[in-house]
Write a protein that holds these residues in place. Sequence first.
Motif, PDB file in Angstrom:
ATOM      1  N   ASP A 115       0.811  -1.224   0.000  1.00  0.00           N
ATOM      2  CA  ASP A 115       0.000   0.000   0.000  1.00  0.00           C
ATOM      3  C   ASP A 115       0.841   1.269   0.000  1.00  0.00           C
ATOM      4  O   ASP A 115       0.353   2.345  -0.334  1.00  0.00           O
ATOM      5  N   ALA A 116       2.115   1.147   0.364  1.00  0.00           N
ATOM      6  CA  ALA A 116       2.966   2.335   0.511  1.00  0.00           C
ATOM      7  C   ALA A 116       3.762   2.684  -0.744  1.00  0.00           C
ATOM      8  O   ALA A 116       4.406   3.739  -0.793  1.00  0.00           O
ATOM      9  N   ILE A 117       3.713   1.830  -1.747  1.00  0.00           N
ATOM     10  CA  ILE A 117       4.599   2.030  -2.893  1.00  0.00           C
ATOM     11  C   ILE A 117       4.285   3.305  -3.664  1.00  0.00           C
ATOM     12  O   ILE A 117       5.187   4.047  -4.053  1.00  0.00           O
ATOM     13  N   SER A 118       3.017   3.615  -3.866  1.00  0.00           N
ATOM     14  CA  SER A 118       2.671   4.775  -4.709  1.00  0.00           C
ATOM     15  C   SER A 118       3.036   6.100  -4.062  1.00  0.00           C
ATOM     16  O   SER A 118       3.513   7.018  -4.740  1.00  0.00           O
ATOM     17  N   ALA A 119       2.842   6.241  -2.755  1.00  0.00           N
ATOM     18  CA  ALA A 119       3.068   7.527  -2.087  1.00  0.00           C
ATOM     19  C   ALA A 119       4.260   7.504  -1.144  1.00  0.00           C
ATOM     20  O   ALA A 119       4.526   8.497  -0.457  1.00  0.00           O
ATOM     21  N   ASP A 120       4.983   6.393  -1.099  1.00  0.00           N
ATOM     22  CA  ASP A 120       6.143   6.239  -0.203  1.00  0.00           C
ATOM     23  C   ASP A 120       5.778   6.324   1.271  1.00  0.00           C
ATOM     24  O   ASP A 120       6.635   6.604   2.116  1.00  0.00           O
ATOM     25  N   LYS A 121       4.511   6.098   1.580  1.00  0.00           N
ATOM     26  CA  LYS A 121       4.106   6.006   2.975  1.00  0.00           C
ATOM     27  C   LYS A 121       2.887   5.095   3.054  1.00  0.00           C
ATOM     28  O   LYS A 121       2.110   4.988   2.098  1.00  0.00           O
ATOM     29  N   HIS A 122       2.715   4.463   4.189  1.00  0.00           N
ATOM     30  CA  HIS A 122       1.660   3.467   4.336  1.00  0.00           C
ATOM     31  C   HIS A 122       0.285   4.112   4.432  1.00  0.00           C
ATOM     32  O   HIS A 122       0.107   5.143   5.084  1.00  0.00           O
TER      33      HIS A 122
END
Length: 249
Positions: A99-106
């Motif tokens: 879930d964190a890959i797109s925005a670099d945060k969970h």
Amino acid sequence: MKSTPFLVQTQHLKTACANCSVLELCLPIGLTEAEVDRLDTLIPQRLKVKKGTSLYRTADPLRSLYAVHTGFFKTCILSVDGREQVTGFQMAGEMLGLDAISADKHACHAIALEDSEVCPVHFSQLERLASQIPSLQHNLNKIMSREIVRDHSMLLQMGNMNADERLSAFVLNLSARMSRRGYSARSFVLRMRREEIGSYLGLRLETVCRSIAQLRKLGLVHISGRNVEILDLAQLKAFIAGCHRHGPE
């Protein structure tokens, strides 16, 4: 809202992906022995996560993806008034942290439903290694695609099924996942509470309880406490198939 302490204990042992019991369900599938060894170097130690403890929380920065080695997790988001919405349940051989890959945060919390163990894979190092090993990149893409398909399946359940059918589909999903891991497809233990099942399926607790009673009355599934026994697997599948043929009620 109070934050839950991050209480993860480390186990200082070599990961040994090649000897992992869920290897065929995880990132190393299809890799050569040498490639598995290279992936193994990205996992210096497994992490033990105690029941009820967060592996990561919403807005935590992306550092690693986590392959579930043993145990069971739920992912959830919290509304502004503190209510929990369960978004998924993860078991051995499945990945957490995508879930964190797109925005670099969970975008959610990941909480252990029982004492569990995960293999952390540092994401930036994984990206570099995947660029060098096409089969590893392929596996990573497949895992992310599987998450998308799972989300689509969930939307279908929410839109096209009544409460009994949603619970049936949930039980069948767990049955298939247990079977893939070599466990019984007909008899298993729920790691989640009924309230968590209801949150995931978009049902109230009392509706979940009524559906459990109804599936037992139909001779399809018997759920006692957290013990599940599928009484008629073929008919349970037919029950869901009939829903798809005839559409929502």
